[in-house]
Design an enzyme around this catalytic site. Structure first.
Site, PDB file in Angstrom:
ATOM      1  N   ARG A  59      39.009 -52.591   4.501  1.00 27.93           N
ATOM      2  CA  ARG A  59      39.903 -53.603   4.445  1.00 27.93           C
ATOM      3  C   ARG A  59      39.175 -55.165   4.561  1.00 27.93           C
ATOM      4  NH1 ARG A  59      43.489 -50.406   7.373  1.00 27.93           N
ATOM      5  NH2 ARG A  59      45.159 -49.328   6.000  1.00 27.93           N
TER       6      ARG A  59
ATOM      7  N   LYS B 110      36.422 -64.758  -5.716  1.00 27.55           N
ATOM      8  CA  LYS B 110      37.370 -63.651  -6.586  1.00 27.55           C
ATOM      9  C   LYS B 110      36.532 -62.715  -6.770  1.00 27.55           C
ATOM     10  CE  LYS B 110      39.701 -65.532  -9.796  1.00 27.55           C
ATOM     11  NZ  LYS B 110      39.935 -66.660 -10.934  1.00 27.55           N
TER      12      LYS B 110
ATOM     13  N   GLU C  15      30.020 -72.063 -18.855  1.00 33.02           N
ATOM     14  CA  GLU C  15      30.601 -72.414 -17.552  1.00 33.02           C
ATOM     15  C   GLU C  15      30.108 -73.789 -16.926  1.00 33.02           C
ATOM     16  OE1 GLU C  15      33.089 -71.089 -16.316  1.00 33.02           O
ATOM     17  OE2 GLU C  15      33.266 -69.026 -17.031  1.00 33.02           O
TER      18      GLU C  15
ATOM     19  N   LYS D 105      33.325 -76.497  -8.474  1.00 32.76           N
ATOM     20  CA  LYS D 105      34.080 -75.066  -7.916  1.00 32.76           C
ATOM     21  C   LYS D 105      34.275 -75.209  -6.634  1.00 32.76           C
ATOM     22  CE  LYS D 105      34.462 -70.446  -8.896  1.00 32.76           C
ATOM     23  NZ  LYS D 105      34.046 -69.170  -9.879  1.00 32.76           N
TER      24      LYS D 105
ATOM     25  N   GLU E 250      44.255 -69.289  -5.804  1.00 29.49           N
ATOM     26  CA  GLU E 250      44.657 -69.538  -7.145  1.00 29.49           C
ATOM     27  C   GLU E 250      46.193 -69.434  -7.203  1.00 29.49           C
ATOM     28  OE1 GLU E 250      42.386 -68.229 -11.015  1.00 29.49           O
ATOM     29  OE2 GLU E 250      43.686 -66.788 -10.365  1.00 29.49           O
TER      30      GLU E 250
ATOM     31  N   ARG F  97      43.321 -74.270  -8.407  1.00 26.83           N
ATOM     32  CA  ARG F  97      42.451 -73.355  -9.051  1.00 26.83           C
ATOM     33  C   ARG F  97      42.358 -72.939 -10.331  1.00 26.83           C
ATOM     34  NH1 ARG F  97      39.268 -69.000  -5.095  1.00 26.83           N
ATOM     35  NH2 ARG F  97      37.673 -68.145  -6.744  1.00 26.83           N
TER      36      ARG F  97
ATOM     37  N   ASN G 196      39.977 -72.049 -15.016  1.00 26.00           N
ATOM     38  CA  ASN G 196      40.252 -70.954 -15.774  1.00 26.00           C
ATOM     39  C   ASN G 196      40.309 -71.533 -17.346  1.00 26.00           C
ATOM     40  OD1 ASN G 196      40.251 -68.271 -14.610  1.00 26.00           O
ATOM     41  ND2 ASN G 196      41.945 -69.263 -13.544  1.00 26.00           N
TER      42      ASN G 196
ATOM     43  N   HIS H  37      39.606 -69.861 -20.518  1.00 27.58           N
ATOM     44  CA  HIS H  37      39.485 -68.303 -20.249  1.00 27.58           C
ATOM     45  C   HIS H  37      40.513 -67.268 -20.586  1.00 27.58           C
ATOM     46  CE1 HIS H  37      36.116 -69.845 -17.636  1.00 27.58           C
ATOM     47  NE2 HIS H  37      36.157 -68.744 -17.096  1.00 27.58           N
TER      48      HIS H  37
ATOM     49  N   HIS I 171      38.849 -64.552 -22.429  1.00 30.59           N
ATOM     50  CA  HIS I 171      38.980 -63.221 -21.974  1.00 30.59           C
ATOM     51  C   HIS I 171      39.606 -62.095 -22.995  1.00 30.59           C
ATOM     52  CE1 HIS I 171      38.895 -63.967 -17.364  1.00 30.59           C
ATOM     53  NE2 HIS I 171      37.512 -64.135 -17.910  1.00 30.59           N
TER      54      HIS I 171
ATOM     55  N   HIS J 257      30.211 -63.334 -21.783  1.00 23.22           N
ATOM     56  CA  HIS J 257      31.366 -64.080 -21.288  1.00 23.22           C
ATOM     57  C   HIS J 257      31.263 -65.475 -21.634  1.00 23.22           C
ATOM     58  CE1 HIS J 257      34.243 -65.324 -18.547  1.00 23.22           C
ATOM     59  NE2 HIS J 257      33.542 -66.339 -17.977  1.00 23.22           N
TER      60      HIS J 257
END
Length: 375
Positions: free
Chosen positions: A121, A143, A185, A231, A241, A245, A249, A252, A256, A268
């Site tokens: 965990r 993330k 990016e 960032k 997010e 946040r 994206n 994205h 994606h 990417h």
């Protein structure tokens, strides 16, 4: 900005630091913490020399080092690869005070972070990105995730690292296509928050276009630092997010979708470049970008990205596939798409549930003939 010989340290909400500079690879032990005994170094097959340097340094400092080579690129981000790493951790007796180090590009740091988040965990992870994309995006923010057949990063967890080390020296050996993809990016951060980034890119291109696309870009370290600051500020304000946040994206959702439709054969950053032009066109169609200023900002998307050699168009005739992939996006709520668009330079906002006709119209504006080159 710091001098060339002085590392820059950027705090992410006071929780951990991102260290940027030359020759900082040896600082991994400083970030691991006093209680760590065992370290798993996760790396791709393309970095034997860096891996050897890092593991040797850790062993010299008394750590029990275990090494796991994982597939290159998106092939690393699978449940099968993660399960193999969990088995290794179990056999090696890793406890909650031990740690994982992700050495590689964004796919490796995503995977290493997810394995660290899910083992017992949550154990510590130090990220050592070796690509520009990893430095300015994947390794910063906490993330983590892996892909499934249904989409990218659909399985994951928020798990802030113990620290991030960005050694800019390693970029000198990065293939130019990968460095250019990482610049997408960086450019994104310019459009959503820090326009100086765009000015620096345009200045570098005007001075020497070929050099601007290489590790010899005189502004590269400043570009990295500025993108990381963007960032870091956003992540510190919204770790999970839930609101702000989402602006990270930008481009994205459509990007994606391209990656998924192309079975991750596109880099990417290449996909995100097209994605940014797509949402710029969508913002113009929805009235978020209006008048001559709006037209100029849409045109600037194309000019900046194309000057770096990034694609700004995608094949026609694939809308149904793309829309299906977009609806699986993590930011969607039920059947409602949520996209980030601009209302002006560095003025991002959320677009919720746009009309399907407008979505398809924006696609038409970034489509190219079937016989046109893909990149």
């Amino acid at each position: 900005m710091s001098g060339p010989d002085t590392p820059t340290t950027i705090s992410v909400g006071g929780d951990y630091d991102v260290v940027i500079g030359s020759g900082v690879l040896g600082r991994v032990a400083d970030l691991l913490g006093a209680d760590v005994q065992r370290v798993l170094v996760v790396h791709p097959p393309t970095l034997p020399e860096l891996t050897s340097r890092l593991t040797g340094a850790l062993e010299a400092q008394g750590y029990a080092v275990h090494v796991a080579e994982v597939p290159d690129a998106e092939a690393a981000k699978t449940a099968a690869v993660a399960a193999d790493l969990w088995s290794l951790l179990g056999r090696a007796g890793f406890t909650r005070t031990d740690a994982v180090v992700g050495l590689g590009g964004g796919t490796v740091t995503d995977l290493a972070g997810f394995v660290a988040a899910s083992w017992l965990r949550g154990v510590g992870v130090v990220q050592v990105p070796t690509t520009l994309l990893g430095m300015v995006d994947a390794a910063v923010g906490g993330k983590t995730g892996i892909n499934t057949a249904e989409g990218k990063n659909l399985v994951g967890a928020f798990h802030p690292p113990a620290g991030v080390l960005c050694d800019v020296d390693v970029l000198s050996t990065l293939p130019q296509a990968d460095l250019v993809a990482g610049l997408a990016e960086v450019v994104k951060c310019g459009f959503i928050a820090d326009p100086v980034i765009l000015d620096l890119v345009e200045t570098a291109v005007a001075d020497d276009a070929a050099r601007a696309r290489s590790a010899g870009n005189p502004h590269l370290r400043e570009l990295i630092e500025r993108a990381v600051r963007v960032k870091a500020e956003v992540v510190a304000a919204d770790l999970r997010e839930s609101s702000l946040r989402e602006i990270l994206n930008y481009g994205h959702t459509f990007g994606h979708a391209i990656e998924q439709v192309e079975h991750y054969t596109w880099r990417h950053g290449e996909a995100i470049g097209v994605g940014m032009v797509y949402v710029a066109e969508l913002a113009r169609l929805t009235g978020h970008l209006a008048g001559p200023e709006g037209d100029a900002l849409v045109a600037r998307h194309r000019s900046v990205l194309e000057s770096l050699g990034l694609p700004t168009t995608y094949a026609a005739g694939r809308w149904d596939e793309l829309l299906t992939a977009m609806r699986r996006d993590k930011k969607s709520r039920g059947s409602t798409l949520r996209l980030v668009v601009l209302e002006g330079l560095a003025r991002p906002t959320r677009l919720v549930g746009p009309d399907d006709a407008l979505l398809q119209a924006a696609y038409g504006l970034v489509s190219r003939r079937a016989d046109a080159p893909a990149h």
